[in-house]
Motif scaffolding. Structure first.
Motif, PDB file in Angstrom:
ATOM      1  N   GLU A 170      20.646   7.810   5.620  1.00  0.00           N
ATOM      2  CA  GLU A 170      19.997   8.911   6.330  1.00  0.00           C
ATOM      3  C   GLU A 170      20.504  10.250   5.794  1.00  0.00           C
ATOM      4  OE1 GLU A 170      19.140  10.000  10.982  1.00  0.00           O
ATOM      5  OE2 GLU A 170      19.944   8.029  10.485  1.00  0.00           O
ATOM      6  N   TYR A 177      16.194  10.216   1.312  1.00  0.00           N
ATOM      7  CA  TYR A 177      15.635  10.235   2.665  1.00  0.00           C
ATOM      8  C   TYR A 177      14.489  11.252   2.765  1.00  0.00           C
ATOM      9  CZ  TYR A 177      15.622  10.341   7.816  1.00  0.00           C
ATOM     10  OH  TYR A 177      15.259  10.269   9.128  1.00  0.00           O
ATOM     11  N   VAL A 190      16.348   3.061   7.261  1.00  0.00           N
ATOM     12  CA  VAL A 190      17.557   2.970   6.442  1.00  0.00           C
ATOM     13  C   VAL A 190      17.914   1.488   6.289  1.00  0.00           C
ATOM     14  CG1 VAL A 190      20.025   3.524   6.355  1.00  0.00           C
ATOM     15  CG2 VAL A 190      18.370   5.239   7.179  1.00  0.00           C
TER      16      VAL A 190
END
Length: 191
Positions: free
Chosen positions: A107, A112, A135
């Motif tokens: 994350e 991301y 994730v």
């Protein structure tokens, strides 16, 4: 200097590391086509350089699941790529499950936000349900790549509506990923 994007069309055409099958579609074929269309879009854009894991629909990497994954990562790492995009199609025992999701290693990472931009574009352009950014540090291609890496699950082969899009909207999926990449870098499309 052009940004180097490595596109991994997930799975082999047959044998070890072949993909899911449902509704008359084979995951490896959908992945190959979408990845190839995406590579063509990136090749027409001088801001990018692109390589793919499978150059032909019949090309196989590795002789087992493990060596197939390792070969894809090695191609990206040895180039070296700046970003890695692995393209997949999902499956679930429940045919009602549908939508797109993107997997990343951690994350708040570069990957991301890169993945978030790609997912948003797929939802906006193709009209897929947004299943969110997920994730998953256990995925080999996310764990072993030396650059920001995302694994894109385009949709569910096992869901009739998704399967129809995966069969008929492959160019749109590729265009959406391309637009997601452009949006991430703050680039305008080349007119």
């Amino acid at each position: 200097m052009a940004i180097r994007i490595f596109i991994d069309q997930g799975h082999n055409p047959s044998g070890p590391n072949a993909g899911a099958e449902a509704n008359g579609l084979r995951e490896q074929d959908v992945n190959f086509n979408v990845g190839t269309y995406l590579a063509e879009l990136l090749r027409t854009d001088p801001r990018f350089e692109v390589r793919v894991s499978r150059n032909t629909p019949t090309e196989s990497l590795g002789t087992s699941n493990a060596t197939s994954l390792a070969a894809r990562v090695e191609l990206a790492n040895s180039w070296p790529a700046d970003y890695f995009i692995s393209i997949h199609s999902n499956a679930n025992v429940n045919p009602a499950i549908n939508g797109s999701e993107v997997y990343v290693y951690s994350e708040g990472s570069t990957a991301y936000y890169f993945g978030e931009s790609i997912l948003n574009a797929i939802v906006d352009i193709v009209g897929m349900k947004n299943n969110g950014l997920r994730v998953n540090p256990s995925l080999y291609v996310l764990r072993r790549t030396t650059m920001p890496a995302v694994l894109v699950e385009l949709g569910y082969l096992t869901n009739a509506a998704d399967a129809e899009r995966l069969a008929n909207d492959q160019v749109a999926f590729a265009y959406a990923i391309y637009m997601g990449i452009l949006n991430y870098f703050g680039y305008e499309p080349i007119s």
